[in-house]
Design an enzyme around this catalytic site. Sequence first.
Site: not given
Lengths: 130, 76
Positions: B13-16
């Site tokens: 998931f963001c910001p991964g």
Amino acid sequence: MSSPKVSILVVSGSLERLQMAAMVASVGAVSGSEVQMLLSMNSLQYFVRANTQEPAPEGSFGRTMAGKKIPPFKQLLQHAVELGDAKIHPCSMALDVTGIKPEDLESFLARPLGLTKFLADAASGQLLTF
Amino acid sequence: MTNKQVVDARNSFCPGPLMELIAAIKLAEVGDEIELLSTDQGSATDIPEWIHKVGHEMVSTVSDSGVWHVVVRKAK
């Protein structure tokens, strides 16, 4: 790619607020902003290396985060330091009150910082509080 | 000679996905292409914005069976 300076004051020890603060710091830092973060009050304990306790969620979103592949907040902050222009400071007052030593903290943290210097540096940009 | 590599950030998931892309760009040579795979809808719109902002080159972005394939060329 210069962007306004972003100053982030973190006083909460809740999972959601630590996560959001770390997201802002990491995305801001890799997008060209100079980022400074001050860890104080309830947030600082989660940056003591020997502390294995995870921050508690404050609501349903935090509980939903468990089990999802969401980058941990400390990893995001480390990326902010390594991949961007971010400095994560422990608050000198919080260190004095808790007795935590700077050498007990995560190695990616910068030197302790006082509120006066933090606010002076924050005057030229945005200030966000979590 | 330019290289192309794939960064698989599916299910992150963001910001991964953005962080994984940036780590790869940092290690790449100018002119190299990186194809990022992501299932995160927010990243699919955010990452082109980041590429534009920092001055790399957006090669293509395609969604296939719920997976975004974002190809970026390191420009500097």
